[in-house]
Design an enzyme around this catalytic site. Sequence first.
Site, PDB file in Angstrom:
ATOM      1  N   TYR A 167     -22.318  -6.691   1.799  1.00 18.03           N
ATOM      2  CA  TYR A 167     -22.156  -7.760   2.799  1.00 18.03           C
ATOM      3  C   TYR A 167     -23.409  -7.845   3.683  1.00 18.03           C
ATOM      4  O   TYR A 167     -23.989  -8.927   3.854  1.00 18.03           O
ATOM      5  CB  TYR A 167     -20.913  -7.475   3.644  1.00 18.03           C
ATOM      6  CG  TYR A 167     -20.578  -8.569   4.629  1.00 18.03           C
ATOM      7  CD1 TYR A 167     -19.925  -9.726   4.227  1.00 18.03           C
ATOM      8  CD2 TYR A 167     -20.915  -8.448   5.976  1.00 18.03           C
ATOM      9  CE1 TYR A 167     -19.615 -10.730   5.140  1.00 18.03           C
ATOM     10  CE2 TYR A 167     -20.609  -9.440   6.889  1.00 18.03           C
ATOM     11  CZ  TYR A 167     -19.956 -10.583   6.466  1.00 18.03           C
ATOM     12  OH  TYR A 167     -19.656 -11.583   7.376  1.00 18.03           O
ATOM     13  N   LYS A 171     -26.173 -10.934   3.798  1.00 16.93           N
ATOM     14  CA  LYS A 171     -26.404 -11.694   5.023  1.00 16.93           C
ATOM     15  C   LYS A 171     -27.873 -11.599   5.461  1.00 16.93           C
ATOM     16  O   LYS A 171     -28.432 -12.578   5.964  1.00 16.93           O
ATOM     17  CB  LYS A 171     -25.468 -11.210   6.136  1.00 16.93           C
ATOM     18  CG  LYS A 171     -23.994 -11.492   5.857  1.00 16.93           C
ATOM     19  CD  LYS A 171     -23.728 -12.986   5.668  1.00 16.93           C
ATOM     20  CE  LYS A 171     -22.261 -13.319   5.586  1.00 16.93           C
ATOM     21  NZ  LYS A 171     -21.999 -14.757   5.410  1.00 16.93           N
TER      22      LYS A 171
HETATM   23  N1  NAD Z   1     -15.100 -13.889  11.194  1.00 17.77           N
HETATM   24  C1  NAD Z   1     -16.141 -13.170  11.535  1.00 17.77           C
HETATM   25  O1  NAD Z   1     -16.049 -12.297  12.402  1.00 17.77           O
HETATM   26  C2  NAD Z   1     -17.476 -13.396  10.888  1.00 17.77           C
HETATM   27  C3  NAD Z   1     -18.574 -12.694  11.399  1.00 17.77           C
HETATM   28  C4  NAD Z   1     -19.811 -12.880  10.822  1.00 17.77           C
HETATM   29  C5  NAD Z   1     -19.970 -13.768   9.785  1.00 17.77           C
HETATM   30  N2  NAD Z   1     -18.886 -14.430   9.295  1.00 17.77           N
HETATM   31  C6  NAD Z   1     -19.108 -15.349   8.177  1.00 17.77           C
HETATM   32  O2  NAD Z   1     -18.502 -16.584   8.446  1.00 17.77           O
HETATM   33  C7  NAD Z   1     -18.151 -17.209   7.213  1.00 17.77           C
HETATM   34  C8  NAD Z   1     -16.699 -17.651   7.272  1.00 17.77           C
HETATM   35  O3  NAD Z   1     -15.886 -16.508   7.399  1.00 17.77           O
HETATM   36  P1  NAD Z   1     -14.408 -16.542   8.011  1.00 17.77           P
HETATM   37  O4  NAD Z   1     -14.313 -15.405   8.950  1.00 17.77           O
HETATM   38  O5  NAD Z   1     -14.070 -17.892   8.462  1.00 17.77           O
HETATM   39  O6  NAD Z   1     -13.569 -16.126   6.693  1.00 17.77           O
HETATM   40  P2  NAD Z   1     -12.239 -16.759   6.038  1.00 17.77           P
HETATM   41  O7  NAD Z   1     -11.881 -15.809   4.949  1.00 17.77           O
HETATM   42  O8  NAD Z   1     -11.221 -17.055   7.094  1.00 17.77           O
HETATM   43  O9  NAD Z   1     -12.727 -18.145   5.423  1.00 17.77           O
HETATM   44  C9  NAD Z   1     -13.622 -18.180   4.334  1.00 17.77           C
HETATM   45  C10 NAD Z   1     -13.390 -19.450   3.546  1.00 17.77           C
HETATM   46  O10 NAD Z   1     -14.344 -19.459   2.479  1.00 17.77           O
HETATM   47  C11 NAD Z   1     -13.663 -19.795   1.277  1.00 17.77           C
HETATM   48  N3  NAD Z   1     -14.369 -19.196   0.138  1.00 17.77           N
HETATM   49  C12 NAD Z   1     -14.485 -17.884  -0.174  1.00 17.77           C
HETATM   50  N4  NAD Z   1     -15.171 -17.737  -1.309  1.00 17.77           N
HETATM   51  C13 NAD Z   1     -15.496 -18.975  -1.740  1.00 17.77           C
HETATM   52  C14 NAD Z   1     -16.190 -19.470  -2.867  1.00 17.77           C
HETATM   53  N5  NAD Z   1     -16.682 -18.632  -3.797  1.00 17.77           N
HETATM   54  N6  NAD Z   1     -16.366 -20.795  -2.985  1.00 17.77           N
HETATM   55  C15 NAD Z   1     -15.856 -21.641  -2.049  1.00 17.77           C
HETATM   56  N7  NAD Z   1     -15.168 -21.244  -0.985  1.00 17.77           N
HETATM   57  C16 NAD Z   1     -14.985 -19.912  -0.828  1.00 17.77           C
HETATM   58  C17 NAD Z   1     -12.254 -19.236   1.444  1.00 17.77           C
HETATM   59  O11 NAD Z   1     -11.338 -19.860   0.556  1.00 17.77           O
HETATM   60  C18 NAD Z   1     -11.993 -19.533   2.909  1.00 17.77           C
HETATM   61  O12 NAD Z   1     -11.447 -20.812   3.121  1.00 17.77           O
HETATM   62  C19 NAD Z   1     -18.440 -16.185   6.116  1.00 17.77           C
HETATM   63  O13 NAD Z   1     -19.690 -16.462   5.524  1.00 17.77           O
HETATM   64  C20 NAD Z   1     -18.486 -14.879   6.878  1.00 17.77           C
HETATM   65  O14 NAD Z   1     -19.258 -13.908   6.225  1.00 17.77           O
HETATM   66  C21 NAD Z   1     -17.648 -14.283   9.833  1.00 17.77           C
END
Ligand code: NAD
Length: 269
Positions: A167, A171
């Site tokens: 991860y 990133k």
């Molecule tokens: N939530 C956090 O604390 C956090 C922190 C840092 C970065 N992020 C990043 O933010 C982004 C969103 O994360 P989130 O927390 O909303 O997660 P989440 O799991 O709630 O949502 C992720 C979405 O991406 C979709 N997805 C996953 N794999 C996919 C694929 N191969 N093709 C198309 N769609 C796909 C899922 O179906 C889901 O709707 C990610 O890139 C994550 O790494 C989140």
Amino acid sequence: MQNYTDMFRLDGRVAVVTGAGFGLGRAFALGLAAFGATVVCADRDMPNAEETVGLARQSHGKAEAAHVDVAEEASVDAFWDKLKADHGGLDILINNAGVTSLPTRTHELSIAEWDRVTNINLRGVFLCTRRALPMMMARKRGSIINIASIAGLLGYYPDFARLAANYSAAKAGVIGLTRQAAAEYAADGIRVNAIAPGWHGGTNLGAASRGRWTPEQTARAEAAIHAGIPMGRRGTPDDLVGLAVYLASDASSYLTGQVIAHDGGWSAV
Ligand SMILES: NC(=O)c1ccc[n+]([C@@H]2O[C@H](COP(=O)([O-])OP(=O)(O)OC[C@H]3O[C@@H](n4cnc5c(N)ncnc54)[C@H](O)[C@@H]3O)[C@@H](O)[C@H]2O)c1
């Protein structure tokens, strides 16, 4: 004199948000639609993407759902071919779709799990970006916003595994891709920036690992997180919307190649 109240408006712009079916992506999609963009909510989970569209339309936003698996070249190509046929071009791309692994120390991380996460979180950003760029070049404008993570900026190990190196490495790769693309396409009117979120609740990221923890482990992990955040709390998806609208809009017209940590001060101390 510039009309400052309109500088965040996105009327007439076509936006794609990947992973718009839930979590941060849903908030980005609703935010862009609220500011007037036509938002294509792309996800591999169509029922959830449709739900996001329903929410946008309830607020009189313009949105539609589309299927894509960002890690699969054929799926990405089919998605962008249809986008071009339906909308003729693109102004805004938020590369948001992403997944995590169970927290694992690096020597215990399987190669299959390395590949799964890097394929979605890094290769997926490249596959979508390489199709979006020519459409933006044709319009001589565009804004690409890559969702990285503070895990791409900093290591994190609060005396137990809380993340995994696939991860963090993916990133960090997204940040490198952001800076390189910003340099290459600035003269084409295309800006490329990254948001590096810290811990944000209200999403499904990491749900698989949360489900395996005892209440004691959960309490320990929560305490470690909050101790590292000067603001003393996690962010929410809604906290991120203003920054995404800013980066998507003309309000950020002289900003490119930047990585903005959105983390309650985590990476500042
Ligand atoms: N939530 C956090 O604390 C956090 C922190 C840092 C970065 N992020 C990043 O933010 C982004 C969103 O994360 P989130 O927390 O909303 O997660 P989440 O799991 O709630 O949502 C992720 C979405 O991406 C979709 N997805 C996953 N794999 C996919 C694929 N191969 N093709 C198309 N769609 C796909 C899922 O179906 C889901 O709707 C990610 O890139 C994550 O790494 C989140």
